[in-house]
Design a protein around this motif. Structure first.
Motif, PDB file in Angstrom:
ATOM      1  N   ASN A  46     -10.517  -6.251  -3.855  1.00 52.51           N
ATOM      2  CA  ASN A  46     -10.883  -6.662  -2.504  1.00 52.51           C
ATOM      3  C   ASN A  46      -9.548  -7.108  -1.781  1.00 52.51           C
ATOM      4  N   SER A  47      -8.535  -7.601  -2.380  1.00 56.82           N
ATOM      5  CA  SER A  47      -7.261  -7.941  -1.831  1.00 56.82           C
ATOM      6  C   SER A  47      -6.704  -6.694  -1.308  1.00 56.82           C
ATOM      7  N   LEU A  48      -6.776  -5.632  -1.981  1.00 57.73           N
ATOM      8  CA  LEU A  48      -6.305  -4.127  -1.699  1.00 57.73           C
ATOM      9  C   LEU A  48      -7.114  -3.808  -0.383  1.00 57.73           C
ATOM     10  N   ARG A  49      -8.543  -4.020  -0.376  1.00 59.20           N
ATOM     11  CA  ARG A  49      -9.168  -3.603   0.859  1.00 59.20           C
ATOM     12  C   ARG A  49      -8.760  -4.555   2.010  1.00 59.20           C
ATOM     13  N   SER A  50      -8.584  -5.631   1.871  1.00 63.15           N
ATOM     14  CA  SER A  50      -8.332  -6.396   2.882  1.00 63.15           C
ATOM     15  C   SER A  50      -6.881  -6.230   3.665  1.00 63.15           C
ATOM     16  N   LEU A  51      -5.992  -5.854   2.727  1.00 64.71           N
ATOM     17  CA  LEU A  51      -4.594  -5.336   3.126  1.00 64.71           C
ATOM     18  C   LEU A  51      -4.685  -4.073   3.956  1.00 64.71           C
ATOM     19  N   PHE A  52      -5.327  -3.196   3.447  1.00 65.67           N
ATOM     20  CA  PHE A  52      -5.314  -1.906   4.313  1.00 65.67           C
ATOM     21  C   PHE A  52      -6.195  -2.087   5.401  1.00 65.67           C
ATOM     22  N   GLU A  53      -7.144  -2.932   5.585  1.00 67.27           N
ATOM     23  CA  GLU A  53      -7.958  -3.165   6.737  1.00 67.27           C
ATOM     24  C   GLU A  53      -6.992  -3.896   7.681  1.00 67.27           C
ATOM     25  N   ALA A  54      -6.144  -4.870   7.385  1.00 67.50           N
ATOM     26  CA  ALA A  54      -5.179  -5.528   8.116  1.00 67.50           C
ATOM     27  C   ALA A  54      -4.067  -4.779   8.664  1.00 67.50           C
ATOM     28  N   VAL A  55      -3.625  -3.784   7.804  1.00 71.34           N
ATOM     29  CA  VAL A  55      -2.334  -2.864   8.439  1.00 71.34           C
ATOM     30  C   VAL A  55      -2.744  -1.878   9.077  1.00 71.34           C
ATOM     31  N   GLY A  56      -3.982  -1.297   9.047  1.00 69.17           N
ATOM     32  CA  GLY A  56      -4.562  -0.263   9.840  1.00 69.17           C
ATOM     33  C   GLY A  56      -3.963   1.002   9.473  1.00 69.17           C
ATOM     34  N   THR A  57      -3.847   2.194  10.218  1.00 70.13           N
ATOM     35  CA  THR A  57      -3.577   3.542   9.703  1.00 70.13           C
ATOM     36  C   THR A  57      -2.162   3.623   9.785  1.00 70.13           C
ATOM     37  N   ILE A  58      -1.766   4.451   8.578  1.00 66.96           N
ATOM     38  CA  ILE A  58      -0.180   4.497   8.346  1.00 66.96           C
ATOM     39  C   ILE A  58       0.070   5.831   7.880  1.00 66.96           C
ATOM     40  N   ASP A  59       1.085   6.061   7.680  1.00 68.00           N
ATOM     41  CA  ASP A  59       1.614   7.645   7.126  1.00 68.00           C
ATOM     42  C   ASP A  59       1.764   7.585   5.465  1.00 68.00           C
ATOM     43  N   ALA A  60       2.094   6.549   5.216  1.00 68.31           N
ATOM     44  CA  ALA A  60       2.416   6.594   3.707  1.00 68.31           C
ATOM     45  C   ALA A  60       2.211   5.078   3.110  1.00 68.31           C
ATOM     46  N   VAL A  61       2.017   5.266   1.754  1.00 65.29           N
ATOM     47  CA  VAL A  61       2.208   3.994   1.103  1.00 65.29           C
ATOM     48  C   VAL A  61       3.125   4.204  -0.268  1.00 65.29           C
ATOM     49  N   ILE A 114      -4.687   0.962 -13.514  1.00 65.40           N
ATOM     50  CA  ILE A 114      -5.954   0.702 -12.477  1.00 65.40           C
ATOM     51  C   ILE A 114      -5.483   0.322 -11.083  1.00 65.40           C
ATOM     52  N   GLY A 115      -4.619  -0.548 -11.069  1.00 60.90           N
ATOM     53  CA  GLY A 115      -4.144  -1.152  -9.900  1.00 60.90           C
ATOM     54  C   GLY A 115      -3.456   0.002  -9.066  1.00 60.90           C
ATOM     55  N   GLN A 116      -2.560   0.740  -9.562  1.00 58.78           N
ATOM     56  CA  GLN A 116      -1.958   1.584  -8.737  1.00 58.78           C
ATOM     57  C   GLN A 116      -3.107   2.792  -8.488  1.00 58.78           C
ATOM     58  N   MET A 117      -4.005   3.270  -9.417  1.00 62.21           N
ATOM     59  CA  MET A 117      -5.088   4.359  -9.039  1.00 62.21           C
ATOM     60  C   MET A 117      -5.784   3.731  -7.674  1.00 62.21           C
ATOM     61  N   ASN A 118      -6.141   2.401  -7.798  1.00 58.30           N
ATOM     62  CA  ASN A 118      -6.838   1.630  -6.470  1.00 58.30           C
ATOM     63  C   ASN A 118      -6.145   1.758  -5.267  1.00 58.30           C
ATOM     64  N   ILE A 119      -4.796   1.652  -5.471  1.00 57.95           N
ATOM     65  CA  ILE A 119      -4.036   1.649  -4.286  1.00 57.95           C
ATOM     66  C   ILE A 119      -4.251   3.225  -3.618  1.00 57.95           C
ATOM     67  N   VAL A 120      -4.210   4.056  -4.464  1.00 56.82           N
ATOM     68  CA  VAL A 120      -4.703   5.621  -3.997  1.00 56.82           C
ATOM     69  C   VAL A 120      -5.990   5.748  -3.391  1.00 56.82           C
ATOM     70  N   ARG A 121      -7.037   4.983  -4.270  1.00 60.24           N
ATOM     71  CA  ARG A 121      -8.625   5.213  -4.018  1.00 60.24           C
ATOM     72  C   ARG A 121      -9.006   4.532  -2.617  1.00 60.24           C
ATOM     73  N   ILE A 122      -8.418   3.233  -2.545  1.00 61.82           N
ATOM     74  CA  ILE A 122      -8.916   2.435  -1.417  1.00 61.82           C
ATOM     75  C   ILE A 122      -7.897   2.818  -0.350  1.00 61.82           C
ATOM     76  N   GLY A 123      -6.749   3.411  -0.599  1.00 63.52           N
ATOM     77  CA  GLY A 123      -5.890   3.593   0.528  1.00 63.52           C
ATOM     78  C   GLY A 123      -6.188   4.801   1.356  1.00 63.52           C
ATOM     79  N   SER A 124      -6.899   5.745   0.723  1.00 58.84           N
ATOM     80  CA  SER A 124      -7.267   7.125   1.038  1.00 58.84           C
ATOM     81  C   SER A 124      -7.893   7.104   2.531  1.00 58.84           C
ATOM     82  N   ASP A 125      -8.337   6.155   2.543  1.00 60.36           N
ATOM     83  CA  ASP A 125      -9.073   5.996   4.191  1.00 60.36           C
ATOM     84  C   ASP A 125      -8.234   5.441   5.152  1.00 60.36           C
TER      85      ASP A 125
END
Lengths: 202, 202
Positions: free
Chosen positions: B46-61, B90-101
């Motif tokens: 949930n923390s990762l989702r909130s971060l990506f939602e707040a940051v918006g579209t980006i070119d790289a993580v 798992i944390g790093q994998m979730n950065i990829v999985r959730i961040g993909s969008d």
């Protein structure tokens, strides 16, 4: 002639291991207790402790159990990852950690990984990733093992005996006979190697 | 000029990454929120989702966070293993999985492993094992990534900037300057490579 505890004795990989080790005294264990002398759930530390306590001192442990969940990366949930990690990764490590007290000097642990970390296929990312983890675990943990205890990993491709089940998801793979994988287990148990990954592929 | 989300921006590895990426627009995040624009706990979906939602579209993580517990194998508890697995694996994998969008077509994820899977030292079995897992994850997941999204891993040895902290437990290791590690991150972000492990060692 060694006394060997074979965990996962009734699966196709267990039978393959058995083919290379049947001239030893084999003590069998699996999850259901059907067709094996002992019941064990490798994801449960207490179950592992009870098994080793009941079996007593042995010369080697061979494990062929590593349950994996399959799915696309985007669809794999944390729970599916944890289920896979708890069995194939933490479960196998705990066999070594808990079993260390019960294996004679110079004895061995032989664990299982799988070819999919080197030859990726769809739906198998958790299998591939945990295979790599357990291989590196074996390479690193050997420097910490007491009393010359050895740790190795067998990394087999799909078995001829399992081709009907897995062949469809593994196009272009060449199955190997279980007896060839049995020889890899034999080499780990009867040899002097440690920290090695024995790949059985064609 | 890319917009890059840098997770773990204030640690020594985050500063190293920043040294190679400072000509881009950098959005910073860390666990405490001190010295960074956003707060994130990579072990919390949930923390990762909130971060990506707040940051918006980006070119790289770019992620430089991977918390590890250290201890001898016999003393490491399942809880210590899980803490390490939840962050570095798992944390790093979730950065990829959730961040993909949230990453633009052809954009990239750059994760972190570490040299101890190749150069084992006492007390670092969990670090070594999860490093291997995340490297194989990157090698395998690239075939599943949508829209030409790329995934790479930087595998650094100890930094000169961190030698005072880690040097004593790493006798015989040669530290490298953070700017050299920064170049590895730059090569992952600005290049076209994917599924690669960039080792920075001396």
């Amino acid at each position: 002639m060694k006394t060997i505890l074979l965990i996962g004795s009734t699966g196709s990989m267990g039978k393959a291991a058995l083919s290379g080790l049947s001239h030893h005294t084999i003590i069998t264990a699996n999850r259901s207790g059907v067709g094996a002398e002992y019941v064990v759930d490798i994801t449960d530390e207490n179950s592992l402790r009870s098994l080793f306590e009941a079996v007593g001192t042995i010369d080697a442990v061979v494990n062929t159990v590593g349950y994996c969940e399959y799915g696309s990366f985007q669809e794999m949930t944390n729970e599916q990852w944890r289920t896979t990690i708890d069995s194939k990764f933490i479960g196998q490590m705990n066999i070594v950690r808990i079993g260390s007290d019960y294996v004679r000097d110079g004895g061995s642990f032989t664990l299982i990984s799988g070819i999919l970390s080197v030859k990726p296929i769809p739906m198998a990312i958790a299998d591939a990733t945990t295979s790599a983890a357990i291989e590196t675990f074996a390479k690193c943990v050997v420097f910490e093992m007491p009393r010359n205890l050895r740790v190795n990993v067998v990394n087999p491709t799909v078995l001829e005996e399992s081709w009907d089940t897995y062949g469809e998801m593994m196009p272009g793979f060449q199955a190997v006979p279980g007896v060839l994988v049995g020889k890899a287990f034999q080499r780990c148990v009867e040899g002097f190697i440690s920290g090695q990954v024995i790949t059985v592929d064609a």
